[in-house]
Design a protein around this motif. Structure first.
Motif, mmCIF file in Angstrom:
data_model
loop_
_atom_site.group_PDB
_atom_site.id
_atom_site.type_symbol
_atom_site.label_atom_id
_atom_site.label_comp_id
_atom_site.label_asym_id
_atom_site.label_seq_id
_atom_site.Cartn_x
_atom_site.Cartn_y
_atom_site.Cartn_z
ATOM 1 N N ALA A 19 0.774 -1.289 0.028
ATOM 2 C CA ALA A 19 0.062 0.169 0.011
ATOM 3 C C ALA A 19 0.904 1.264 -0.021
ATOM 4 O O ALA A 19 0.428 2.177 -0.556
ATOM 5 N N ILE A 20 2.048 1.231 0.473
ATOM 6 C CA ILE A 20 2.969 2.235 0.629
ATOM 7 C C ILE A 20 3.911 2.261 -0.754
ATOM 8 O O ILE A 20 4.608 3.302 -0.546
ATOM 9 N N ASP A 21 3.977 1.154 -1.225
ATOM 10 C CA ASP A 21 5.305 1.025 -2.332
ATOM 11 C C ASP A 21 4.458 0.223 -3.520
ATOM 12 O O ASP A 21 4.358 -0.926 -3.220
ATOM 13 N N THR A 22 4.260 0.999 -4.360
ATOM 14 C CA THR A 22 3.536 0.419 -5.830
ATOM 15 C C THR A 22 4.345 -0.702 -6.344
ATOM 16 O O THR A 22 3.978 -1.576 -7.098
ATOM 17 N N ASP A 23 5.727 -0.741 -5.954
ATOM 18 C CA ASP A 23 6.669 -1.654 -6.719
ATOM 19 C C ASP A 23 6.407 -3.013 -5.911
ATOM 20 O O ASP A 23 6.579 -4.189 -6.541
ATOM 21 N N PHE A 24 6.321 -3.027 -4.561
ATOM 22 C CA PHE A 24 5.929 -4.067 -3.992
ATOM 23 C C PHE A 24 4.453 -4.636 -4.111
ATOM 24 O O PHE A 24 4.206 -5.867 -4.268
ATOM 25 N N ALA A 25 3.620 -3.813 -4.364
ATOM 26 C CA ALA A 25 2.243 -4.326 -4.970
ATOM 27 C C ALA A 25 2.493 -5.137 -6.288
ATOM 28 O O ALA A 25 1.778 -5.976 -6.640
ATOM 29 N N ALA A 26 3.330 -4.453 -7.168
ATOM 30 C CA ALA A 26 3.717 -5.134 -8.579
ATOM 31 C C ALA A 26 4.196 -6.650 -8.223
ATOM 32 O O ALA A 26 3.839 -7.345 -8.883
ATOM 33 N N VAL A 27 5.066 -6.772 -7.262
ATOM 34 C CA VAL A 27 5.668 -7.948 -7.216
ATOM 35 C C VAL A 27 4.767 -8.947 -6.511
ATOM 36 O O VAL A 27 4.624 -10.205 -7.138
ATOM 37 N N ILE A 28 3.776 -8.795 -5.608
ATOM 38 C CA ILE A 28 2.832 -9.548 -5.150
ATOM 39 C C ILE A 28 1.871 -9.935 -6.166
ATOM 40 O O ILE A 28 1.648 -10.976 -6.413
ATOM 41 N N GLN A 29 1.415 -8.907 -7.127
ATOM 42 C CA GLN A 29 0.531 -9.333 -8.140
ATOM 43 C C GLN A 29 1.130 -10.158 -9.318
ATOM 44 O O GLN A 29 0.536 -11.206 -9.860
ATOM 45 N N ALA A 30 2.493 -9.883 -9.543
ATOM 46 C CA ALA A 30 3.027 -10.826 -10.563
ATOM 47 C C ALA A 30 3.752 -12.092 -9.988
ATOM 48 O O ALA A 30 3.501 -13.101 -10.698
ATOM 49 N N TYR A 31 4.221 -12.193 -8.890
ATOM 50 C CA TYR A 31 4.653 -13.454 -8.250
ATOM 51 C C TYR A 31 4.063 -13.948 -6.952
ATOM 52 O O TYR A 31 4.379 -15.063 -6.371
ATOM 53 N N GLY A 32 3.148 -13.456 -6.575
ATOM 54 C CA GLY A 32 2.495 -13.648 -5.395
ATOM 55 C C GLY A 32 3.184 -13.624 -4.119
ATOM 56 O O GLY A 32 4.021 -12.763 -4.293
ATOM 57 N N TYR A 33 2.786 -13.950 -3.034
ATOM 58 C CA TYR A 33 3.469 -13.486 -1.589
ATOM 59 C C TYR A 33 4.698 -14.227 -1.597
ATOM 60 O O TYR A 33 4.836 -15.549 -2.012
ATOM 61 N N PRO A 34 5.838 -13.767 -1.160
ATOM 62 C CA PRO A 34 7.041 -14.446 -0.704
ATOM 63 C C PRO A 34 6.703 -15.456 0.416
ATOM 64 O O PRO A 34 6.129 -15.281 1.134
ATOM 65 N N PRO A 35 7.710 -16.752 0.387
ATOM 66 C CA PRO A 35 7.658 -17.567 1.419
ATOM 67 C C PRO A 35 7.969 -16.769 2.716
ATOM 68 O O PRO A 35 8.925 -15.865 2.709
ATOM 69 N N MET A 36 7.606 -17.201 3.841
ATOM 70 C CA MET A 36 7.871 -16.987 5.194
ATOM 71 C C MET A 36 9.126 -17.535 5.477
ATOM 72 O O MET A 36 8.986 -18.613 6.289
ATOM 73 N N TRP A 37 10.542 -17.301 5.140
ATOM 74 C CA TRP A 37 11.549 -18.122 5.291
ATOM 75 C C TRP A 37 11.854 -18.031 7.083
ATOM 76 O O TRP A 37 11.839 -16.936 7.482
ATOM 77 N N SER A 38 12.096 -19.165 7.324
ATOM 78 C CA SER A 38 12.458 -19.284 8.723
ATOM 79 C C SER A 38 13.176 -20.464 9.106
ATOM 80 O O SER A 38 13.335 -21.441 8.520
ATOM 81 N N ARG A 39 14.044 -20.535 10.134
ATOM 82 C CA ARG A 39 14.887 -21.434 10.731
ATOM 83 C C ARG A 39 14.899 -21.618 12.322
ATOM 84 O O ARG A 39 14.548 -20.417 12.987
ATOM 85 N N PRO A 40 15.168 -22.895 12.709
ATOM 86 C CA PRO A 40 14.922 -22.852 14.289
ATOM 87 C C PRO A 40 16.356 -22.076 14.763
ATOM 88 O O PRO A 40 17.230 -21.916 14.356
ATOM 89 N N ASN A 41 15.922 -21.979 16.152
ATOM 90 C CA ASN A 41 17.059 -21.294 16.795
ATOM 91 C C ASN A 41 18.133 -22.196 17.446
ATOM 92 O O ASN A 41 17.920 -22.515 18.864
ATOM 93 N N THR A 42 19.032 -22.744 16.618
ATOM 94 C CA THR A 42 20.001 -23.835 17.046
ATOM 95 C C THR A 42 21.456 -23.460 16.775
ATOM 96 O O THR A 42 21.466 -22.634 15.834
ATOM 97 N N PHE A 43 22.303 -24.127 17.350
ATOM 98 C CA PHE A 43 23.616 -23.940 17.056
ATOM 99 C C PHE A 43 23.904 -24.467 15.524
ATOM 100 O O PHE A 43 24.451 -23.730 14.634
#
Length: 217
Positions: A19-43
């Protein structure tokens, strides 16, 4: 407690940024939402991030998997039992062998407490981790973003992020990091999620380019 994002708030934050950056709106429209990349808190996760420094993600994962095969469970105590030759057999460079050992020792002697990091401020975590040889701001940024889901990190030490901003915004190659940081200020307090959108855009553009490349004859 620093602001975080969760799987429940992730898409709504993406929408806020769009809503505040039209370039991000275009990214979501073209490619969908990004994965929510996450990793466990481990060594193991921190060793993985160290392996990713300045190499491809694929080669870092290959080394990590080789190490997993050797030690089964990747813990500080088990890492410290390995010889230099055993590290080499797992594709660890001399430097990354040393960095992994420094980290293992810091955890075992109580200098670093990963569980305690979950309640600490970003700058305190950065100060403690950067005191270890082989850990710099990029490694800490990835840890804060992927592991602790801290909401407002913009990792300008990451080449993919830098290139993605320049491409998305149509900026010249010589645009400085300071100028990119200024652009990023509009995405506060969700610069981490903005970074996820930038990585997503970068990877999707890269994948499209590979598809267009003619097959070898």
């Amino acid at each position: 407690m620093p602001q975080q994002f969760t799987s429940a708030t992730y898409h709504s934050i993406c929408d806020e940024l769009a809503a505040i950056d039209t370039d991000f709106a275009a990214v979501i429209q073209a490619y969908g939402y990004p994965p929510m990349w996450s990793r466990p808190n481990t060594f193991e996760t921190l060793v993985h991030i160290i392996l990713e420094q300045q190499v491809s993600l694929a080669s870092a994962l290959s080394a990590l998997n080789k190490m997993r095969e050797r030690v089964q469970e990747l813990t500080p105590a088990r890492i410290l039992l390995l010889t230099d030759a055993e590290f080499r057999e797992c594709y660890f460079s001399r430097q990354k062998t040393a960095y992994s050992r420094y980290l293992a020792e810091a955890i075992l002697n109580g200098q670093i407490n990963l569980k305690a990091f979950e309640q600490m401020e970003d700058h305190e975590i950065r100060s403690q981790l950067c005191a270890l040889k082989g850990i710099g701001n990029w490694t800490v940024d990835v840890y804060l973003m992927f592991v602790l889901q801290r909401a407002d990190i913009l990792p300008l030490g990451d080449l993919a992020i830098v290139n993605a901003i320049k491409r998305l915004k149509g900026l010249p190659k010589e645009t400085t990091k300071q100028a990119l940081a200024t652009i990023g200020e509009q995405w506060q307090p969700y610069r981490t999620v903005a970074s996820m959108l930038l990585w997503h855009y970068y990877l999707c553009v890269l994948a499209a380019k590979k598809k267009q490349k003619p097959a070898d004859i």
